[in-house]
Design a protein around this motif. Sequence first.
Motif, short mmCIF file in Angstrom:
data_model
loop_
_atom_site.label_atom_id
_atom_site.label_comp_id
_atom_site.label_asym_id
_atom_site.label_seq_id
_atom_site.Cartn_x
_atom_site.Cartn_y
_atom_site.Cartn_z
N UNK A 13 0.78 -1.04 -0.12
CA UNK A 13 -0.02 -0.02 -0.11
C UNK A 13 0.73 1.18 0.08
N UNK A 14 1.91 1.24 0.88
CA UNK A 14 2.92 2.56 0.98
C UNK A 14 3.55 2.75 -0.58
N UNK A 34 -4.09 -0.57 -13.62
CA UNK A 34 -3.55 -1.97 -14.07
C UNK A 34 -2.08 -1.84 -13.86
N UNK A 35 -1.37 -0.88 -14.29
CA UNK A 35 -0.03 -0.59 -14.14
C UNK A 35 0.36 -0.38 -12.76
N UNK A 36 -0.51 0.45 -12.05
CA UNK A 36 -0.19 0.78 -10.60
C UNK A 36 -0.36 -0.34 -9.86
N UNK A 37 -1.23 -1.26 -10.14
CA UNK A 37 -1.40 -2.36 -9.24
C UNK A 37 -0.29 -3.62 -9.63
N UNK A 39 2.64 -2.66 -10.78
CA UNK A 39 4.03 -1.94 -9.84
C UNK A 39 4.05 -1.94 -8.56
N UNK A 40 3.00 -1.62 -7.79
CA UNK A 40 3.09 -1.92 -6.42
C UNK A 40 3.28 -3.45 -5.97
N UNK A 41 2.93 -4.33 -6.46
CA UNK A 41 2.89 -5.70 -6.23
C UNK A 41 4.18 -6.18 -6.50
N UNK A 42 4.75 -5.74 -7.68
CA UNK A 42 6.10 -5.97 -8.04
C UNK A 42 7.17 -5.24 -7.22
N UNK A 43 6.97 -3.93 -7.14
CA UNK A 43 7.74 -3.19 -6.47
C UNK A 43 8.29 -3.93 -5.11
N UNK A 44 6.89 -4.27 -4.41
CA UNK A 44 7.29 -4.82 -2.84
C UNK A 44 8.17 -6.02 -2.88
N UNK A 89 0.72 0.85 -19.52
CA UNK A 89 0.41 0.78 -18.10
C UNK A 89 1.53 1.43 -17.06
N UNK A 90 2.94 1.27 -17.51
CA UNK A 90 3.91 1.71 -16.78
C UNK A 90 4.80 2.27 -17.61
#
Length: 125
Positions: A13-14, A34-37, A39-44, A89-90
């Motif tokens: 989330x952060x 979709x890119x945000x979802x 990216x947040x998952x992959x980045x984490x 998406x990103x």
Amino acid sequence: MTNLLKRLALAAGANGLLLLLAAVLFDKFELSFVGWLIAAALFTLLTMLLGGIMDSLAGRYAAQATFLGGLATTWVALLIIDQLTKRKNFDLEGLGTWVLTVLIVWLGTVVYGLVDARVIKTRKA
């Protein structure tokens, strides 16, 4: 939900908020929902994996390695996401956008890490 899953969800989330902030601030950072979802998952996931590797390599130079390793981990994670995700998406373009996005996201993760560490320490006490 276990503590690890809670921490993972909060970190995702952060990270999602940090990426969204950077996308709002910079015209050359395209980010769809979709890119945000993704990216947040992959980045984490990537920062957890790459951070663990950096910690094991740091050794006695942990303080310096934490600073530089955090910046490098953020850059590498964003680079991987940029390569794996469709441009619609990103898409990060331009040196200035890259540098400032890495700094914003890295600084946000540092602040989040301090808060997370304090919460964990408070719960153990």
